[in-house]
Design an enzyme around this catalytic site. Structure first.
Site, PDB file in Angstrom:
ATOM      1  N   GLN A  18      19.636  95.580  69.124  1.00 46.80           N
ATOM      2  CA  GLN A  18      20.943  95.286  69.705  1.00 46.80           C
ATOM      3  C   GLN A  18      21.570  96.487  70.420  1.00 46.80           C
ATOM      4  OE1 GLN A  18      22.313  93.227  65.853  1.00 46.80           O
ATOM      5  NE2 GLN A  18      23.320  92.017  67.430  1.00 46.80           N
ATOM      6  N   ARG A  75      25.176 102.007  58.739  1.00 46.46           N
ATOM      7  CA  ARG A  75      24.012 101.135  58.549  1.00 46.46           C
ATOM      8  C   ARG A  75      23.302 100.956  59.890  1.00 46.46           C
ATOM      9  NH1 ARG A  75      23.576  94.792  57.963  1.00 46.46           N
ATOM     10  NH2 ARG A  75      21.374  94.689  57.488  1.00 46.46           N
ATOM     11  N   HIS A 120      15.246  94.108  61.182  1.00 47.51           N
ATOM     12  CA  HIS A 120      16.399  93.342  61.650  1.00 47.51           C
ATOM     13  C   HIS A 120      15.956  92.507  62.854  1.00 47.51           C
ATOM     14  CE1 HIS A 120      21.032  93.296  61.573  1.00 47.51           C
ATOM     15  NE2 HIS A 120      20.674  92.391  62.459  1.00 47.51           N
ATOM     16  N   GLU A 165      18.812  89.263  56.684  1.00 48.85           N
ATOM     17  CA  GLU A 165      18.997  87.835  56.904  1.00 48.85           C
ATOM     18  C   GLU A 165      17.712  87.042  57.109  1.00 48.85           C
ATOM     19  OE1 GLU A 165      21.897  87.293  60.014  1.00 48.85           O
ATOM     20  OE2 GLU A 165      23.497  88.109  58.786  1.00 48.85           O
ATOM     21  N   ASN A 305      25.928  89.566  53.743  1.00 48.77           N
ATOM     22  CA  ASN A 305      26.518  89.452  55.075  1.00 48.77           C
ATOM     23  C   ASN A 305      27.387  88.195  55.095  1.00 48.77           C
ATOM     24  OD1 ASN A 305      24.841  91.575  55.673  1.00 48.77           O
ATOM     25  ND2 ASN A 305      23.560  90.472  57.147  1.00 48.77           N
ATOM     26  N   TYR A 307      30.414  86.039  57.149  1.00 48.62           N
ATOM     27  CA  TYR A 307      31.210  85.871  58.362  1.00 48.62           C
ATOM     28  C   TYR A 307      32.235  84.759  58.284  1.00 48.62           C
ATOM     29  CZ  TYR A 307      28.373  89.228  60.872  1.00 48.62           C
ATOM     30  OH  TYR A 307      27.777  90.391  61.280  1.00 48.62           O
ATOM     31  N   GLU A 373      27.653  93.221  56.064  1.00 43.20           N
ATOM     32  CA  GLU A 373      28.141  92.820  57.385  1.00 43.20           C
ATOM     33  C   GLU A 373      29.344  91.923  57.214  1.00 43.20           C
ATOM     34  OE1 GLU A 373      25.472  90.968  60.241  1.00 43.20           O
ATOM     35  OE2 GLU A 373      23.873  92.370  59.704  1.00 43.20           O
ATOM     36  N   TRP A 417      30.823  94.869  60.885  1.00 43.81           N
ATOM     37  CA  TRP A 417      29.875  94.589  61.967  1.00 43.81           C
ATOM     38  C   TRP A 417      30.671  94.402  63.242  1.00 43.81           C
ATOM     39  CZ3 TRP A 417      24.743  94.996  62.283  1.00 43.81           C
ATOM     40  CH2 TRP A 417      24.172  94.609  63.496  1.00 43.81           C
ATOM     41  N   TRP A 425      22.163  88.835  70.475  1.00 43.29           N
ATOM     42  CA  TRP A 425      21.069  87.870  70.412  1.00 43.29           C
ATOM     43  C   TRP A 425      21.166  86.816  71.522  1.00 43.29           C
ATOM     44  CZ3 TRP A 425      18.003  90.799  67.968  1.00 43.29           C
ATOM     45  CH2 TRP A 425      18.444  91.593  66.928  1.00 43.29           C
TER      46      TRP A 425
HETATM   47  C1  PNW Z   1      24.069  88.455  62.036  1.00 40.27           C
HETATM   48  N1  PNW Z   1      24.689  82.193  63.396  1.00 40.27           N
HETATM   49  O1  PNW Z   1      23.344  87.416  62.601  1.00 40.27           O
HETATM   50  C2  PNW Z   1      23.165  89.613  62.347  1.00 40.27           C
HETATM   51  O2  PNW Z   1      22.714  90.299  61.211  1.00 40.27           O
HETATM   52  C3  PNW Z   1      23.701  90.528  63.385  1.00 40.27           C
HETATM   53  O3  PNW Z   1      22.631  91.166  64.019  1.00 40.27           O
HETATM   54  C4  PNW Z   1      24.579  89.774  64.348  1.00 40.27           C
HETATM   55  O4  PNW Z   1      24.975  90.556  65.429  1.00 40.27           O
HETATM   56  C5  PNW Z   1      25.782  89.288  63.556  1.00 40.27           C
HETATM   57  O5  PNW Z   1      25.376  88.488  62.463  1.00 40.27           O
HETATM   58  C6  PNW Z   1      26.788  88.495  64.371  1.00 40.27           C
HETATM   59  O6  PNW Z   1      26.233  87.302  64.806  1.00 40.27           O
HETATM   60  C7  PNW Z   1      23.749  86.155  62.787  1.00 40.27           C
HETATM   61  O7  PNW Z   1      24.397  81.635  64.478  1.00 40.27           O
HETATM   62  C8  PNW Z   1      23.313  85.508  63.922  1.00 40.27           C
HETATM   63  O8  PNW Z   1      25.264  81.537  62.487  1.00 40.27           O
HETATM   64  C9  PNW Z   1      23.620  84.193  64.126  1.00 40.27           C
HETATM   65  C10 PNW Z   1      24.371  83.519  63.196  1.00 40.27           C
HETATM   66  C11 PNW Z   1      24.833  84.174  62.047  1.00 40.27           C
HETATM   67  C12 PNW Z   1      24.501  85.476  61.852  1.00 40.27           C
END
Ligand code: PNW
Length: 468
Positions: A18, A75, A120, A165, A305, A307, A373, A417, A425
Site C-alpha cells: 500500500q 506497524r 499483508h 486478516e 482489526n 472497523y 487496526e 489505520w 486495494w
Molecule cells: C484492512 N472490506 O482490509 C486491511 O488490513 C488494510 O490493508 C486496509 O487498508 C484497511 O483494512 C482498510 O480497508 C480490509 O471490504 C479490506 O470489508 C477490505 C475490507 C475490510 C478490511
C-alpha cells in the site's frame, strides 16, 4: 474520556504494497498484487501500487511523520517478494534486507518499537504460480520465510504478526475475486485458503517458539478482522442464531482454532456440512491433521482489526449454488442511525469496539489484546481539516479506555489505520485512511498532517507513559 491512565502502546499501521512502490526496484520479485493491478479492470481508475507513497525511497519522510505523531509503536509489513523474490530462501535479495534493516534501526533509534507483519495480502507471484494459498505447500514456504525474518530481524523486532486478516485474503481474494489473486471459486477455495493460512501461521509460531523465543523474547500472533455483530431484533431467535453464525464465520473462523479448541467453531462446520449434504458434495471445510503442529495456543496475544458493526437477520443465501453466503445464511443490516464515512462498508460505530473487546475477553480466555487496526476513511474532495475523523478517533479511544477500565479487558495497545493515505486495494487511491494526507500528483509525495493526525498526537502525548 481522553486520558487513559495506563501504559498503552500507541501506534499507526501501514502495509508494504500500500505504501512502498518500487515494485521492481533493486531486485524485488512480483507479488500477486503487482499481477492483479496490471491485469486491468480490477482496481478503481486502473490504479496500482507501482509507486504508491514511494516509501521505498522516502522512508525518511515516513519516519518524520511517525515522530510528529509521537507514536510509541509503528506497524509495518514486510514484502515477502522484496526479501525473497522467488518466495523461497534459496535466493535472498540483500537490498530488501538492507531496506528493512534501516527502517527497523531508524525506528529504534527514535525510541519507536516496530510491530512487523510478515504477510499483508502480497504473496510472491512465483508462489501463486505454484498454486498459491490453495496449495498446502505454501504453508511450509511461509514457515521458511518466517524463520528467515525471525533470524534476520528478530534481534530487534519483538512484536510479530504472521498473517494479516486471513479472512479478507480468503474471502475477497478467492470467493469474491475482488482482491488478488482474483479467484471466484465460491464455497470452496476460501475455506481451503483459510485452512492453509492457519497452518502457515501455526507452523511459524511453533518455529518462533522452539528456535527464537528464548533468545529474542518476542511475541507472535495473527491479525484477525471482525465486525461487531448484534441481532437486528434482540428478542428474535432467528436473528440471534444468525448473529452467532456470522460471528463464527468471521472472528470464530480464525480465533476459535487458535484460542479455544484447535478446530473450527462447531456452528461453522455444521452449517457448511448441511449445505454440502444438500448439494450432494463432500464437506468443503478441511480438517486439521494430528500429524502437524497444533493450532491451539499459537498466539501470544490477540491482534484485532476492527472497523465497523452490523445488525444481523436470518437469510441472505445465493440461491441453489454453493457459496459462503448460503453457508452463513445471515444477512447484514446497517442501523440507520450510523454515520457512513467514505467507503460504503464503513459505518462509524465506536461503541462496537468496546463490545467486541469484551466479547473477546469472555470467549477467548481473556488474552492480551492489541487493536492492530482501526480507522475512518475519506472519499471525494480532500478535507485536511477532517473534524469527523478527529472525533471518531477521540470517541473510539474513549471506548477502548472503557473496555480497559470498566470491563477489565487486557488491552495493550491501539494502532490507528493508517499512518498515510495509501493504495486502498480495489479502491486505489480514491479512499483515504491516512493521518497524513499524501499528494499522489507530487513526485515527492508530499505528506501533510490532517487535523485528525494532530488530535491523535495530542491524545498520545497526554497518555504516553511517564507523561501523565
Ligand atoms: C484492512 N472490506 O482490509 C486491511 O488490513 C488494510 O490493508 C486496509 O487498508 C484497511 O483494512 C482498510 O480497508 C480490509 O471490504 C479490506 O470489508 C477490505 C475490507 C475490510 C478490511
Amino acid at each position: 474520556m481522553e486520558h487513559v491512565p495506563t501504559r498503552l502502546c500507541w501506534g499507526a499501521g501501514t502495509a508494504a504494497y500500500q505504501i512502498e512502490g518500487g515494485w521492481q526496484a533493486d531486485g524485488k520479485g512480483a507479488s500477486i498484487w503487482d499481477t492483479f493491478t496490471h491485469e486491468g479492470g480490477r482496481v478503481f481508475g486502473e490504479q496500482n501500487g507501482d509507486e504508491a507513497c514511494r516509501s521505498y525511497e522516502l522512508w525518511d519522510e515516513d519516519l518524520k511523520c511517525i515522530q510528529t505523531l509521537g507514536l510509541t509503536h509503528y506497524r509495518l509489513s514486510l514484502s515477502w517478494a522484496r526479501l525473497l523474490p522467488d518466495g523461497n530462501t534459496r535466493h535472498v535479495n540483500q537490498k530488501g534486507v538492507e531496506y528493512y534493516n534501516k527502517v527497523i534501526d531508524d525506528l529504534l533509534a527514535c525510541n519507536v518499537s516496530p510491530m512487523v507483519t510478515l504477510y499483508h495480502f502480497d504473496l510472491p507471484q512465483a508462489l501463486q504460480d505454484q498454486g498459491g494459498w490453495k496449495s498446502a505447500g505454501t504453508a511450509t514456504l511461509f514457515d521458511s520465510y518466517a524463520k528467515f525474518c525471525f533470524h534476520t530481524f528478530g534481534d530487534r523486532v519483538k512484536l510479530w504478526i504472521t498473517i494479516n486478516e486471513p479472512y479478507v485474503c480468503a474471502k475477497l481474494g478467492h470467493e469474491d475475486g475482488i482482491h488478488a489473486p482474483g479467484l471466484k471459486e465460491p464455497g470452496t477455495a476460501a475455506y481451503l485458503v483459510g485452512h492453509n493460512m492457519l497452518r502457515a501461521h501455526a507452523m511459524a509460531w511453533h518455529s518462533y517458539d522452539s528456535l527464537y523465543r528464548a533468545q529474542q523474547e518476542g511475541a507472535v500472533s495473527l491479525a484477525i478482522n471482525s465486525d461487531w455483530l448484534e441481532p437486528l431484533n434482540a428478542g428474535c431467535t432467528e436473528d440471534i442464531a444468525a448473529t452467532e453464525r456470522l460471528l463464527a464465520f468471521t472472528l470464530g473462523w480464525f480465533a476459535w482454532p487458535v484460542f479455544v479448541t484447535g478446530d473450527y467453531p462447531e456452528v461453522m462446520r455444521s452449517a457448511i456440512d448441511a449445505q454440502s449434504e444438500k448439494s450432494g458434495c463432500s464437506s468443503r471445510l478441511p480438517s486439521f491433521s494430528k500429524d502437524e503442529p497444533a493450532i491451539l495456543g499459537t498466539a501470544d496475544f490477540f491482534a484485532l482489526n476492527y472497523y465497523t458493526s452490523r445488525k444481523m437477520k436470518q437469510g441472505g443465501g445465493c440461491g441453489e449454488k454453493l457459496c459462503m453466503k448460503s453457508d452463513r445464511d445471515a444477512g447484514e443490516v446497517l442501523d440507520p442511525s450510523w454515520l457512513i464515512c467514505g467507503v460504503s462498508w464503513l459505518a462509524v460505530v465506536p461503541q462496537g469496539l468496546r463490545k467486541l473487546l469484551k466479547y473477546i475477553k469472555n470467549n477467548f480466555n481473556n488474552p492480551a489484546v492489541y487493536v492492530t487496526e482501526n480507522g475512518f476513511s475519506q472519499v471525494g474532495p480532500l478535507q485536511t481539516e477532517d473534524v469527523q475523523r478527529a472525533e471518531f478517533y477521540k470517541d473510539t479511544i474513549a471506548e477502548v479506555a472503557k473496555a480497559l477500565q470498566e470491563d477489565g479487558v487486557n488491552v495493550r495497545g491501539y494502532f490507528a489505520w493508517s499512518l498515510l493515505d495509501n493504495f486502498e486495494w480495489a479502491d486505489g487511491f480514491s479512499v483515504r485512511f491516512g493521518l497524513f494526507h499524501v499528494d499522489f500528483a507530487d513526485a515527492k509525495r508530499k505528506r501533510t498532517l490532517y487535523r485528525s493526525g494532530r488530535e491523535y498526537a495530542k491524545i498520545i502525548s497526554k497518555n504516553r507513559c511517564g507523561q501523565s
